[in-house]
Each structure stands twice: as structure tokens, then as C-alpha cells.
Scaffold this active site. Sequence first.
Site, PDB file in Angstrom:
ATOM      1  CG  ASP A  44     -11.562  -2.175  -0.784  1.00 14.80           C
ATOM      2  OD1 ASP A  44     -11.429  -0.968  -1.510  1.00 14.80           O
ATOM      3  OD2 ASP A  44     -10.957  -3.225  -1.018  1.00 14.80           O
ATOM      4  CG  ASP A  88      -1.768  -1.222   1.397  1.00 20.43           C
ATOM      5  OD1 ASP A  88      -1.908  -1.605   2.160  1.00 20.43           O
ATOM      6  OD2 ASP A  88      -2.149  -1.817   0.526  1.00 20.43           O
TER       7      ASP A  88
HETATM    8  P1  0VR Z   1      -3.490  -7.260   4.933  1.00 19.62           P
HETATM    9  O1  0VR Z   1      -2.369  -8.228   4.654  1.00 19.62           O
HETATM   10  O2  0VR Z   1      -4.620  -7.544   6.836  1.00 19.62           O
HETATM   11  O3  0VR Z   1      -2.124  -6.031   5.610  1.00 19.62           O
HETATM   12  O4  0VR Z   1      -4.268  -6.326   4.208  1.00 19.62           O
HETATM   13  C1  0VR Z   1      -4.304  -6.225   2.876  1.00 19.62           C
HETATM   14  C2  0VR Z   1      -4.976  -5.596   2.306  1.00 19.62           C
HETATM   15  O5  0VR Z   1      -6.543  -5.430   2.534  1.00 19.62           O
HETATM   16  C3  0VR Z   1      -4.826  -4.671   2.184  1.00 19.62           C
HETATM   17  O6  0VR Z   1      -3.360  -4.480   1.450  1.00 19.62           O
HETATM   18  C4  0VR Z   1      -5.019  -3.420   1.458  1.00 19.62           C
HETATM   19  O7  0VR Z   1      -5.970  -3.522   0.587  1.00 19.62           O
HETATM   20  C5  0VR Z   1      -5.573  -1.932   2.244  1.00 19.62           C
HETATM   21  N1  0VR Z   1      -6.300  -0.874   1.556  1.00 19.62           N
HETATM   22  C6  0VR Z   1      -6.571   1.452   0.890  1.00 19.62           C
HETATM   23  C7  0VR Z   1      -5.837   0.418   1.712  1.00 19.62           C
HETATM   24  C8  0VR Z   1      -5.144   0.311   2.079  1.00 19.62           C
HETATM   25  C9  0VR Z   1      -5.381   1.609   3.339  1.00 19.62           C
HETATM   26  C10 0VR Z   1      -5.354   3.085   2.504  1.00 19.62           C
HETATM   27  C11 0VR Z   1      -6.901   2.866   1.503  1.00 19.62           C
HETATM   28  C12 0VR Z   1      -8.304   1.292   0.037  1.00 19.62           C
HETATM   29  O8  0VR Z   1      -8.623   1.786  -0.496  1.00 19.62           O
HETATM   30  O9  0VR Z   1      -7.499  -0.257  -0.449  1.00 19.62           O
END
Ligand code: 0VR
Length: 261
Positions: free
Chosen positions: A135, A16
Amino acid sequence: MRTPSAIPERVIPCLDVRDGRVVKGVSFANLRDSGDPVECAMRYEAEGADELVILDVSATDEGRRTALETVRGVADSIFIPLTVGGGVKSVGDFRALLRAGADRVAINTAAIANPQLIAECAREFGVQAVVLSVDAAPASGERRAASGFEAIVRSGKHPTGIDVVEWCKRAEMLGAGEILLTSIERDGTSDGFDIELLRAVSGSVRIGVIASGGAGTLEHFRDAIEAGGARAVLAASLFHTRRLSIGEVKEFLAAEGIPVR
Ligand code: 0VR
């Protein structure tokens, strides 16, 4: 349950990125600096990552311009396939990311606003280049959602009331080549992927589903594939904090009889 397949499942780290730096938070909030994108990308490739996802979570136009430079830098430093998402609003944005070195581009909020964007990009660049990013969160209160899950847009801030399963089926018809399915509630928690969400979508579409959000233990990756029907598993926090390496995950999956490269 997953139908046994000879096609290897993929383990995919996610960067990210905001303003040129890797960030990581919980449920899309409290983002903390987690390093340099090129260094992270090269480390993950060396660890055996099958693919890399860069998600631009910048909030400003300035941040988006920086993201293109980040994509160029990462694309020039690795050989594994690179998927890039975040803020893609048009065919032009899509093309710019491919020109910067991305192999595939993920569309999220803009596809909900204009589903034909999926079809246009699939026609222009090929189905294999188009990833639909969704999402998802349990449908809140009075909102309708047959599957019980609704799509949330704009970095988890705006519930749409759109049923996630119906949306993924429609996106497949429009030309999406794969679905990146993120549980907002599980994101960053290490509590495990949302298996019910994964099963609902993977049982309704033919294209692959990339599980995202919540990875915390080796068993979580197996469960996302075996019980959730995911064709690929993505993680960010777990790999950034080095609690597990990509190699450890792939060794575990192989020992569980899941084909990995
Ligand atoms: P973890 O493996 O649980 O850390 O998450 C993987 C994945 O969900 C994230 O890298 C990503 O989808 C998070 N997405 C967003 C975001 C993070 C910060 C701000 C916005 C977004 O819009 O998807």
C-alpha cells in the site's frame, strides 16, 4: 510504455472482506456493506474475471477466523485462481489459506516487519504462490523516498518511510512472484490508478505488477497497462457498484489492442 506481449493481461475484481461480508470504503475508511462474498465471487466469475482477490480487512482475531471460512466458501464456488491477503503473519497463516483453497497468498505488513518471511514462503510454497502486497502513498514531508512513494502498513495507518521501489526490488530478490500495488490515496475514489507509482515500480522489477486503487473508467484500465506497465488490473468499488462489468472492461481492452483472455 508497455512492451507488447502475447501474454493476456488480467482483469481482477477484489473483495475486501470484514466479518464475513464484502465491504468497501474510500482510502481504507468508512467501510460500507457491499454484499455476500460467495455471491459476488460467482457473479464476477460469470462476468469473465480472470482471477479473484479476497482481502481480509477484519480488525480482530475473530474476524480472521471468519475469513478462513469465507475463503473456503468462495474457493468451493469458483474455478478461477484465488489470491487471499490480509493479516498474514507467518508461514502457518500462509499454509492455512492455501489449505482453505487459496491459490496464492498476499503478504503486506508482516513482510515489512520480517522480509525473510517472503523467502520462507517462496521456498515452502513456490514463488508463484507468493504475492507481495504494497500500500503506497506519496512520501510525506521529511521522509526519505527516492521514488517519492513510501510503503504504508496496517491498513493504511502507519507510514514506514520505506521507499516503495526499493522495497519491491528487494521483495523480488527474496522470492515474491508478483506485486499487488495499491495507491491508498486513489482507493475507492474512481479518480484513476496512480500511473506514476505504477510506472516507477513496473520499470524497476521483472515480476508482474497488479494495479490497484482508483479504477473509475474504461480508460483507467488501459492507462494502467499501457502507461503504467501493469500486467493486471484490479478493482473493487467500480465492480461492486456495477458501474462497469468485467466483460465491458475486457471488451474495451481488446478493442484497444491489449491481449485479454
Ligand atoms: P478500488 O478499486 O478503488 O475500490 O480499490 C481497490 C483496492 O484498493 C481495494 O480493494 C483494497 O486494496 C483496499 N484495501 C484495506 C483496504 C480496504 C479497507 C481496509 C483496509 C487494506 O489494508 O488494504
